[in-house]
Structures are given as structure tokens and as C-alpha cells.
Scaffold this active site. Structure first.
Site, short mmCIF file in Angstrom:
data_model
loop_
_atom_site.label_atom_id
_atom_site.label_comp_id
_atom_site.label_asym_id
_atom_site.label_seq_id
_atom_site.Cartn_x
_atom_site.Cartn_y
_atom_site.Cartn_z
N ASP A 1 3.07 1.33 -48.50
CA ASP A 1 1.69 1.17 -48.00
C ASP A 1 1.40 2.27 -46.98
O ASP A 1 2.12 2.41 -45.98
CB ASP A 1 1.57 -0.22 -47.33
CG ASP A 1 0.26 -0.39 -46.57
OD1 ASP A 1 0.22 -1.24 -45.66
OD2 ASP A 1 -0.70 0.35 -46.89
N ASN B 1 -1.83 2.83 -45.63
CA ASN B 1 -3.03 2.63 -44.77
C ASN B 1 -3.01 1.28 -44.06
O ASN B 1 -4.06 0.79 -43.63
CB ASN B 1 -4.30 2.77 -45.61
CG ASN B 1 -4.41 1.65 -46.64
OD1 ASN B 1 -3.40 1.02 -46.99
ND2 ASN B 1 -5.60 1.41 -47.13
N ASP C 1 -2.64 -1.92 -44.85
CA ASP C 1 -3.26 -3.19 -45.28
C ASP C 1 -2.23 -4.09 -45.96
O ASP C 1 -2.58 -5.11 -46.54
CB ASP C 1 -4.45 -2.91 -46.22
CG ASP C 1 -4.01 -2.23 -47.52
OD1 ASP C 1 -4.87 -2.00 -48.38
OD2 ASP C 1 -2.79 -1.95 -47.67
N ASP D 1 0.18 1.72 -52.11
CA ASP D 1 -0.96 2.50 -52.61
C ASP D 1 -0.52 3.92 -53.00
O ASP D 1 0.64 4.29 -52.81
CB ASP D 1 -2.05 2.56 -51.54
CG ASP D 1 -1.47 2.92 -50.17
OD1 ASP D 1 -1.73 2.18 -49.20
OD2 ASP D 1 -0.70 3.89 -50.10
N ASP E 1 0.39 3.70 -67.36
CA ASP E 1 0.57 2.43 -68.06
C ASP E 1 -0.79 2.00 -68.61
O ASP E 1 -1.72 1.75 -67.83
CB ASP E 1 1.08 1.40 -67.05
CG ASP E 1 1.73 0.20 -67.72
OD1 ASP E 1 2.67 -0.36 -67.13
OD2 ASP E 1 1.30 -0.16 -68.84
N ASP F 1 1.12 -1.03 -73.13
CA ASP F 1 1.43 -2.43 -72.87
C ASP F 1 1.23 -3.29 -74.12
O ASP F 1 0.19 -3.21 -74.77
CB ASP F 1 0.46 -2.90 -71.76
CG ASP F 1 0.80 -4.27 -71.24
OD1 ASP F 1 1.89 -4.43 -70.68
OD2 ASP F 1 -0.02 -5.18 -71.42
N GLU G 1 5.44 -0.82 -75.49
CA GLU G 1 6.17 -2.02 -75.11
C GLU G 1 6.09 -2.97 -76.29
O GLU G 1 4.99 -3.31 -76.74
CB GLU G 1 5.55 -2.68 -73.88
CG GLU G 1 6.40 -3.80 -73.34
CD GLU G 1 5.62 -4.85 -72.60
OE1 GLU G 1 4.42 -4.99 -72.82
OE2 GLU G 1 6.24 -5.55 -71.79
N HIS H 1 9.31 -4.51 -63.74
CA HIS H 1 8.46 -5.38 -62.92
C HIS H 1 8.32 -6.78 -63.51
O HIS H 1 7.74 -7.67 -62.87
CB HIS H 1 7.08 -4.73 -62.78
CG HIS H 1 6.40 -4.62 -64.10
ND1 HIS H 1 6.85 -3.79 -65.12
CD2 HIS H 1 5.34 -5.26 -64.59
CE1 HIS H 1 6.08 -3.93 -66.17
NE2 HIS H 1 5.16 -4.82 -65.90
N ASP H 2 8.81 -6.96 -64.73
CA ASP H 2 8.68 -8.25 -65.41
C ASP H 2 9.95 -9.09 -65.41
O ASP H 2 9.95 -10.19 -65.98
CB ASP H 2 8.31 -8.04 -66.89
CG ASP H 2 6.87 -7.65 -67.07
OD1 ASP H 2 6.57 -6.98 -68.08
OD2 ASP H 2 6.03 -7.99 -66.21
O1 TEU Z 1 4.43 -7.73 -70.59
C1 TEU Z 1 4.36 -8.34 -71.88
C2 TEU Z 1 5.68 -8.85 -72.27
O2 TEU Z 1 6.38 -8.21 -73.03
C3 TEU Z 1 6.19 -10.12 -71.70
O3 TEU Z 1 7.39 -10.48 -72.32
C4 TEU Z 1 6.42 -9.85 -70.23
O4 TEU Z 1 7.76 -9.85 -69.97
C5 TEU Z 1 5.66 -10.84 -69.42
O5 TEU Z 1 6.36 -11.09 -68.24
C6 TEU Z 1 5.47 -12.18 -70.06
O6 TEU Z 1 6.74 -12.81 -70.22
C7 TEU Z 1 3.37 -6.83 -70.34
C8 TEU Z 1 3.45 -6.40 -68.88
O7 TEU Z 1 4.67 -5.70 -68.66
C9 TEU Z 1 3.36 -7.63 -68.03
O8 TEU Z 1 3.52 -7.31 -66.65
C10 TEU Z 1 2.00 -8.27 -68.25
O9 TEU Z 1 1.96 -9.52 -67.56
C11 TEU Z 1 1.75 -8.53 -69.75
O10 TEU Z 1 2.12 -7.44 -70.58
C12 TEU Z 1 0.27 -8.72 -69.98
O11 TEU Z 1 -0.40 -7.51 -69.81
CA CA Z 2 -2.28 0.10 -48.66
#
Ligand code: TEU
Ligand code: CA
Length: 549
Positions: free
Chosen positions: A22, A24, A26, A30, A99, A200, A255, A327-328
Site C-alpha cells: 500500500d 497511499n 488506505d 495498489d 488477468d 480466467d 485457467e 490467490h485461490d
Molecule cells: O477461479 C476459478 C477456479 O478455477 C476456481 O476453482 C477457483 O479456484 C475459485 O477459488 C473457486 O473455487 C478464477 C479466479 O482465479 C478466482 O479468483 C475467481 O473467484 C473465479 O475465477 C471467478 O472469476
Molecule cells: Ca493503497
């Protein structure tokens, strides 16, 4: 190696902007924060950045619900900030992958606002609208985020499809006009000099427009049989390739939830397809029929089999992508390693695996310093729609909150979205004010500043491994030849290219293991390892080594 495309030789570092830095005050990461850290990013030895969505969004699903594809999310900064970031990356010899989320938009996108106004709207068929059935949704499809994949709209008295949240209506790719809109927004970003796209949920853009009921309660099977691999998927990918991607020097990685080793090749042919695709063979190993919050044990045997199966699949067509977290998913050291006793050794072992496999490695921010899962003390601390809606569904199944919280702490996406741990100082050095998401308590010991000067830190091991991969073409292009061992905890594989023969030895356990008898290391040279003293008669707990035979 120079004759090979750049993206096969790349090492990709994934940045989730909201949690990176971050600038700024908040509490939200960013673009300015990423710009501050460009020299750090360069120092890692990765050469490409994958940036999670930065577009205008109500943030219902971490920015994967886009309301304006051509404007930067104000919390993240401005288009000028984006251009400064891109220039800062390119001037350091780094590339940028954006993305793109085009399986669905936000319900606050103007397209959807218009579409839902009237059945005669010119945007009506940008989305899937259907009459209900017997007073309910058109079919029994479940959403990834709990409940039905259909939402009723009072105004026009029809349902719209949303495989994810009801604020993420699925775009109707059957409409050539919609497809052209998507092509135009891709060109908007590629014309700015972006080097590639991560697409995605690309495996789900072609729908079975007869919308048959799912005949299984296993969620991942539903994805594979009904959401992914639709009848026109190949055609839509080929169209994007010929109308957009072929006109730029860009890389595309799709993906692909639901793709299989048997059909992956259909999306990856050299002239018409994607360059790479993320499969989820290993990522769903520990998911039961109920999906993410229905954890089951995983075995090393199955884990190893996934890498062999998919390496074979990518031998025929395309090129592999290698990842152990993003991130998932939960943090890789907590999920596949040991984030307690052998935290350092197992973090380095997993980095060794990422950097020695055949395929482009994708490393998630924080995994280069061994960041771990976080323990939420209550669901009130979760910021993730998938966890919060998952709890609603689990509660209906009679699960206690404590049990669900245990599952969420094991596999929930919050684990990956805690602020990057820059220092042991206030707010992990991430922000000058309280961050949007709580910081992991272990920041005092796990942070960049502490690891920077320590040659034996995970961070500096990571840097040595990226450098080793860059110097050894066999680690990039060499044939992948696993040494089948019955041992449940030993993962050994060769990488062979011309006269170069390397072997990677990984001990996924806290035990001392004997070297497999068929592995003769007598004349071997050890190129890398996570134990500083080279010689040992056994393979030590969580030991990782790479030898030249
Ligand atoms: O994830 C879609 C997907 O492949 C899912 O298996 C994913 O692991 C998600 O956590 C649901 O289990 C993509 C993105 O990476 C995810 O962050 C988004 O939430 C999703 O698509 C919808 O755009
Ligand atoms: Ca920020």
C-alpha cells in the site's frame, strides 16, 4: 534456448495487488506500491509478472467481477499509474501479463445494467437469460459460491446464469457481438504494450446451451462435465487467437478448471490455441465431493502421478505451467510442506520443485519467503466470498461453525490474501495504516527484511534457484523422467537434455530416507540443495537436492 519462445523460458511472479504493498496509506495494496517494489521483484530472478485483476470492480470476488474493463480500480490507482508500472517493468527487462476475466462480468457493468432492463434490450443476449422451471431455476446447476447458478430477476421475470456469485453474470459467448466486444477490450490492453494475458476460467466460456441438469453431486465432476469443455470452446479460442493474439508478440495462459489430460491438447495447438493452460490436477487432490471445504487426505503417489500425467499431456501439445499455490489456494508450504518444524527446509524444497519441473513456473507472492496459512479465529475475519458463502452451505448441511472454520483455515482463499510480509514492523511494512486484511502473526520471523541479509534464508535460496534454472536449459526443456519409487514420501525425477542428465531428489517427510538403490550418485555433482553441508549418507528430513550425473 534463444530459438524457443520467451514464455517457455520465463519465471512468472504473481502479484495480488490488494495484498502486495500500500503506497497511499488506505490499507489497500495498489499500483504505486508495486512500483515501489520493482527492484525487489527484479532481484528475485523472475522475469515476468502476472497481475491479478486491476480493473474497476465492486470487489464482490476480489476484483474478478469487473464493471469497467478499460479503467483501473480507483483503489489501485489511475491509468497513469498503470503506465508507470508497465514502463518500470519493461525498463528492468520484466514483462507483464494481465488477468482477463471474460467468462463473466460484474452485474454493475453497463452491459448487464442494460441487459436486465428489458427482454428487448440490445444487450439482452450478452448474458444467459432463461425462463424458470416448475417455479424454480432452469436447471440444478450449483454455483461455485454456493446455492443455485441461476438468479431470478423480478423486472423481466427470467433467471440469469452465474457460475460464480450472483454479482458475476456469465457472458454469452454465443453472441458474435459480445465476442467482438471482448476482442476489443483485449486489444485495448495489448495496444498498451502488455506482454500477455491470463484468461480466467477460459475452459467455461462455451456453454451447453441446452443447459442439461447435472447428474452428479461431486462438484468438481459437475465442473468437468457441464461447465468446462463446451462444444464451441476450441472455436472461440481459435477466433481470439486469429483476431487478436496473433497480431501481437504475446503469451496467453488459460485457467482451465475441468480440463483433462485427454482434452488439454485441444486448447493448446501451436497455431490456433493458447500457449499454456493451468490445470488443477494436483490442486483438487485434497478436495472431496463437496469441493474446497470438504477436505480429504492427499497422497504422494497421486501427487507424483499428476505431474507425470500432465507432463505427458503437454509433451504432445503446448507447454506446461507449474504452480503449487496462487490467490485461490492455501499457502504452498502449509498445504504441501511442513509450516512448523521444517518450515525453512520444506519451503525451499517446494521452491526446488517449482524451479526444476518441465514447464513455466508460476510463483505466488510471498511464497519466495515461505509465507504460511493464517488462522482465522472466526468467520468474521474472512474477506472471501467463497468462504463466507461456503459457510452458508455448510451450515445447511449441519456442519458446526468450528468444523467449517477448521476446513476454511486449511483450504480457504484468505490464506493467500494476507498482506505481504515486508518487515517485522507495524502492519508488516505493508501499509502505514491498518490493512484491509489481518497480518499473519508470524510476520515477526517471516518477512523480507529479516531474510534479505541471510544467505541461508528462503528468499536467498529462491534467488539461487531462479538463477540455477536460468543457467540450466535442461531444467527448462529437459525430458521429465520420474524415478518410480514405491516410497510414499520420496519424489525423484530426472531431467535429461542431450548429454546433460540431472536428477532432483525431494524428501516430502520428516524422516531420514535411504537413497533409492537404482540411483547412483557416486560421480554426481550436487548443483543445489537446502542443507548447507553437501554430504550425507541419507536423504534428510525435507531435503531437496539437484545433482548433475
Ligand atoms: O477461479 C476459478 C477456479 O478455477 C476456481 O476453482 C477457483 O479456484 C475459485 O477459488 C473457486 O473455487 C478464477 C479466479 O482465479 C478466482 O479468483 C475467481 O473467484 C473465479 O475465477 C471467478 O472469476
Ligand atoms: Ca493503497
Amino acid at each position: 534456448m534463444s530459438s524457443q519462445p520467451w514464455w517457455k523460458q520465463a519465471i512468472v511472479y504473481q502479484i495480488y495487488p490488494r495484498s502486495f504493498k500500500d503506497s497511499n496509506g488506505d490499507g489497500i495494496g495498489d499500483l504505486g506500491g508495486i512500483i515501489e517494489k520493482l527492484d525487489y521483484i527484479k532481484s528475485l530472478g523472475a522475469d515476468t509478472i502476472w497481475l491479478n485483476p486491476i480493473y474497476k470492480s465492486p470487489n464482490d470476488d476480489g476484483g474478478y467481477d469487473i464493471s469497467d474493463y478499460c479503467h483501473v480500480q480507483p483503489e489501485f490507482g489511475t491509468m497513469e499509474d498503470f503506465e508507470r508500472l508497465l514502463e518500470g517493468l519493461h525498463s528492468r527487462g520484466l514483462k507483464l501479463i494481465m488477468d482477463l476475466v471474460v467468462n463473466h462480468s460484474s452485474d454493475e457493468h453497463p452491459w448487464f445494467i442494460e441487459s436486465k432492463k428489458s427482454i428487448n434490450s440490445k444487450y439482452r443476449d450478452y448474458y444467459f437469460w432463461k425462463q424458470g422451471r416448475n417455479g424454480g431455476p432452469p436447471n440444478n446447476w450449483p454455483s461455485f459460491f454456493g446455492g443455485s447458478a441461476w438468479q431470478y430477476d423480478e423486472t423481466t421475470q427470467e433467471y440469469y446464469l452465474h457460475l460464480f456469485s450472483k454479482k458475476q453474470p456469465d457472458l454469452n459467448w454465443e453472441s458474435p457481438i459480445l465476442r467482438e466486444e471482448v476482442q476489443n477490450l483485449m486489444k485495448f490492453w495489448l495496444d498498451k504494450g502488455v506482454d500477455g494475458l491470463r484468461l480466467d476460467v477460459i475452459s467455461a466460456i462455451s456453454k451447453r446451451t441446452d443447459f442439461p441438469d447435472s447428474d452428479t453431486l461431486d462438484f468438481n465432476e459437475t465442473i468437468r462435465k457441464y461447465y468446462a469443455n463446451g462444444p464451441r470452446l476450441k472455436e472461440f479460442i481459435h477466433e481470439m487467437r486469429s483476431k487478436v493474439w496473433d497480431h501481437y508478440d504475446v503469451m496467453t495462459v488459460g485457467e482451465g478448471p475441468g480440463i483433462t489430460p485427454q482434452n488439454a491438447g485441444e486448447y493448446l495447438d501451436d497455431h490456433h490455441g493458447l500457449n499454456m493452460i493451468f490445470h488443477f490436477g494436483h490442486m483438487f487432490l485434497d478436495q472431496g465431493p463437496g469441493g474446497r471445504f470438504d477436505p480429504i487426505p492427499w497422497t504422494m503417489k497421486k501427487f507424483k502421478a499428476v505431474f507425470k500425467t500432465w507432463d505427458d499431456a503437454f509433451l504432445k501439445n503446448g507447454w506446461g505451467s507449474i504452480f503449487l499455490g496462487n490467490h485461490d489456494f492455501a499457502r504452498m508450504v502449509s498445504r504441501w510442506g511442513d509450516d512448523k518444524t521444517y518450515w525453512s527446509e520444506s519451503s525451499k524444497l517446494l521452491v526446488t520443485l517449482l524451479m526444476s519441473m518441465r514447464g513455466t513456473p508460476f510463483v505466488f507472492q510471498g511464497d519466495e519467503i515461505g509465507m504460511t496459512n493464517i488462522t482465522l479465529s472466526s468467520l468474521n475475519e474472512s474477506k472471501d466470498i467463497e468462504t463466507l458463502t461456503g459457510w452458508r452451505e455448510a451450515e445447511k448441511r449441519g456442519l458446526s461453525e468450528a468444523r467449517f472454520l477448521e476446513a476454511a483455515n486449511y483450504s480457504g482463499r484468505d490464506n493467500a490474501r494476507t498482506p505481504m510480509q515486508w518487515s517485522s514492523g507495524v502492519n508488516a511494512g505493508f501499509s502505514s495504516c491498518t490493512p484491509w486484511m489481518k497480518v499473519n502473526d508470524n510476520v515477526r520471523t517471516i518477512n523480507v527484511d529479516t531474510q534479505q541479509p541471510d544467505s541461508e534464508s528462503v528468499l536467498n535460496y529462491f534467488r539461487r534457484m531462479t538463477s540455477l534454472r536460468k543457467r540450466n536449459p535442461a531444467l527448462v526443456f529437459g525430458k521429465y523422467l520420474p524415478l518410480e519409487t514405491a516410497h510414499e514420501k520420496l519424489f525423484v525425477f530426472h531431467r535429461i537434455m542431450d548429454k546433460e542428465k540431472l536428477v532432483v531428489v525431494l524428501n516430502f517427510s520428516a524422516e531420514n530416507l535411504n537413497f533409492p538403490p537404482e540411483l547412483s550418485l557416486r560421480h554426481a555433482i550436487r548443483l543445489a540443495g537446502n542443507y548447507d553441508d553437501m554430504e550425507s549418507a541419507v536423504i534428510r528430513p525435507w531435503e531437496a537436492s539437484i545433482y548433475r550425473l
